[in-house]
Design a protein around this motif. Structure first.
Motif, PDB file in Angstrom:
ATOM      1  N   UNK A 109      54.693  29.121  45.404  1.00  0.00           N
ATOM      2  CA  UNK A 109      53.215  28.716  45.392  1.00  0.00           C
ATOM      3  C   UNK A 109      52.499  29.489  44.041  1.00  0.00           C
ATOM      4  N   UNK A 110      51.652  28.755  43.664  1.00  0.00           N
ATOM      5  CA  UNK A 110      51.026  29.600  42.301  1.00  0.00           C
ATOM      6  C   UNK A 110      49.625  29.621  42.950  1.00  0.00           C
ATOM      7  N   UNK A 111      49.361  30.915  43.595  1.00  0.00           N
ATOM      8  CA  UNK A 111      48.012  31.126  44.185  1.00  0.00           C
ATOM      9  C   UNK A 111      47.268  32.117  43.125  1.00  0.00           C
ATOM     10  N   UNK A 112      46.077  31.628  42.581  1.00  0.00           N
ATOM     11  CA  UNK A 112      45.451  32.388  41.551  1.00  0.00           C
ATOM     12  C   UNK A 112      44.650  33.340  42.335  1.00  0.00           C
ATOM     13  N   UNK A 113      43.903  34.420  41.526  1.00  0.00           N
ATOM     14  CA  UNK A 113      43.132  35.561  41.991  1.00  0.00           C
ATOM     15  C   UNK A 113      41.985  34.748  42.840  1.00  0.00           C
ATOM     16  N   UNK A 114      41.504  33.729  41.968  1.00  0.00           N
ATOM     17  CA  UNK A 114      40.157  33.060  42.576  1.00  0.00           C
ATOM     18  C   UNK A 114      40.513  32.640  44.102  1.00  0.00           C
ATOM     19  N   UNK A 115      41.664  32.048  44.182  1.00  0.00           N
ATOM     20  CA  UNK A 115      41.856  31.283  45.475  1.00  0.00           C
ATOM     21  C   UNK A 115      41.992  32.506  46.640  1.00  0.00           C
ATOM     22  N   UNK A 116      42.557  33.483  46.135  1.00  0.00           N
ATOM     23  CA  UNK A 116      42.819  34.842  47.062  1.00  0.00           C
ATOM     24  C   UNK A 116      41.150  35.303  47.497  1.00  0.00           C
ATOM     25  N   UNK A 117      40.528  35.296  46.508  1.00  0.00           N
ATOM     26  CA  UNK A 117      39.125  35.881  46.909  1.00  0.00           C
ATOM     27  C   UNK A 117      38.218  34.933  47.542  1.00  0.00           C
ATOM     28  N   UNK A 118      38.215  33.597  47.472  1.00  0.00           N
ATOM     29  CA  UNK A 118      37.728  32.845  48.163  1.00  0.00           C
ATOM     30  C   UNK A 118      38.025  32.830  49.696  1.00  0.00           C
ATOM     31  N   UNK A 129      58.229  33.846  52.217  1.00  0.00           N
ATOM     32  CA  UNK A 129      58.011  34.929  51.500  1.00  0.00           C
ATOM     33  C   UNK A 129      56.791  34.882  50.891  1.00  0.00           C
ATOM     34  N   UNK A 130      56.060  33.791  50.907  1.00  0.00           N
ATOM     35  CA  UNK A 130      54.655  33.525  50.248  1.00  0.00           C
ATOM     36  C   UNK A 130      53.645  34.513  50.870  1.00  0.00           C
ATOM     37  N   UNK A 131      53.300  35.574  50.162  1.00  0.00           N
ATOM     38  CA  UNK A 131      52.208  36.425  50.707  1.00  0.00           C
ATOM     39  C   UNK A 131      50.759  35.671  51.317  1.00  0.00           C
ATOM     40  N   UNK A 132      50.643  34.772  50.477  1.00  0.00           N
ATOM     41  CA  UNK A 132      49.454  33.889  50.737  1.00  0.00           C
ATOM     42  C   UNK A 132      49.508  33.033  52.220  1.00  0.00           C
ATOM     43  N   UNK A 133      50.688  32.406  52.350  1.00  0.00           N
ATOM     44  CA  UNK A 133      50.753  31.792  53.542  1.00  0.00           C
ATOM     45  C   UNK A 133      51.084  32.768  54.793  1.00  0.00           C
TER      46      UNK A 133
END
Length: 334
Positions: free
Chosen positions: A1-10, A220-224
């Motif tokens: 997955x390509x999670x941008x810093x903006x997505x993390x912040x939101x 292994x996806x930290x966002x998930x």
């Protein structure tokens, strides 16, 4: 997955906003939630979690969607086990019903912070050290054994950690509303409410140890990992009041969770072999003759285990209740 810093912040901002809104809308004014209120909000948060999973599947692929759902289901099951310990804490400290919401809210926020820290550490370890999968797998197998063969539940209110806290802090004998400290005879005391929060924070730290390695065994996806944990914790407060009486009937929950942790532990060890770089295992080469467990099988196995443990628990407690009532009925008929 390509999670941008903006997505993390939101994502983090929205998560914080939900908890802040919950506090001011439901928790700030002490009250005991009704069953209807708890059911509506539990359904809302579960529906929101499922909707998010569908969004992950649609926009990032159903492979990632499956990983999210497997992680969410595992974390939700572990969170229910967490609720059972919360119930023991509330009973041990005799927390008034109307103040339990505040304790739960603070405990859940602490849990999310703890898990967030563990997620960041876990992601860094996985990124730089492939052998950490061996460590996570072995840890989960040990935790599965401990979960399956634990004899009874100790009262955290009388545990060694709380005895140590009582030695360090002056504690008042009674609650003073939902206040954490109180002043008596010119001296500042902490109330039992603060002890409850400290106990729950310590329990959250312990639960994070098995929670985070377990979900890293599924993705292994930290966002998930973060979103599955966040959604599992959202609505946990309402779920506590909704199934508070049911928790005591889930007699096989510990065994069901032990099976899930052992399964994920094995899955992690197999994955570790596929990524092996340790020189004393297969000469530092990858071990690929053992097939990895696909995510669809993990999701199916976890769901089936939760279902079997729940149904078996309810059947067992119903049978025991009938057995206890039978002698009374016979005695009354004489």
């Amino acid at each position: 997955m390509n999670i941008t810093p903006l997505v993390w912040i939101i994502t983090i901002a929205v998560t914080i906003a939900f908890f802040v809104w919950e506090f001011f809308a439901h928790v700030r004014k002490p009250h005991e939630p009704t069953v209807g209120e708890s059911a509506r909000w539990s359904a809302f948060y579960i529906g929101l979690a499922l909707l998010f999973g569908v969004g992950v599947g649609v926009f990032s692929g159903w492979g990632y969607g499956g990983e999210y759902f497997a992680g969410y289901l595992t974390e939700k099951a572990l969170s229910i086990d967490n609720l059972f310990v919360f119930l023991i804490v509330m009973t041990g400290f005799a927390v008034p019903k109307m103040y339990q919401q505040k304790v739960l809210m603070i405990g859940i926020v602490i849990a999310l912070i703890m898990r967030g820290a563990f997620i960041a550490v876990g992601a860094a370890l996985i990124e730089n050290f492939s052998w950490v999968f061996y460590l996570f797998g072995a840890l989960l197998l040990f935790l599965a054994y401990r979960q399956a063969f634990a004899h009874g539940e100790s009262n955290p209110a009388d545990g060694w950690f709380m005895r140590l806290v009582r030695r360090v802090l002056p504690v008042s004998d009674e609650y003073d509303g939902d206040r954490l400290t109180v002043k008596k005879d010119g001296r500042r005391f902490v109330t039992p409410m603060l002890l409850v929060i400290v106990a729950i924070g310590f329990i959250d730290l312990v639960f994070a140890v098995d929670s985070i390695p377990a979900i890293y065994g599924l993705t292994e996806e930290a966002y998930l990992v973060f979103t599955a944990n966040a959604f599992a914790l959202m609505g946990l407060r309402q779920l506590y009041f909704l199934i508070g009486g049911l928790l005591e009937r889930l007699v096989y929950l510990a065994q069901g969770l032990a099976v899930i942790l052992a399964f994920i532990g094995v899955k992690l060890l197999i994955h570790a072999l596929h990524k092996n770089e340790l020189p004393f295992i297969n000469g530092g080469e990858h071990v690929t003759f053992i097939p990895e467990i696909p995510i669809w099988l993990s999701l199916l196995f976890i769901a089936a285990t939760v279902a079997v443990a729940t149904i078996a628990s309810l059947l067992k407690t119903r049978k025991d209740a009938r057995g206890d009532a039978l002698p009374v009925a016979r005695h009354d008929s004489r």
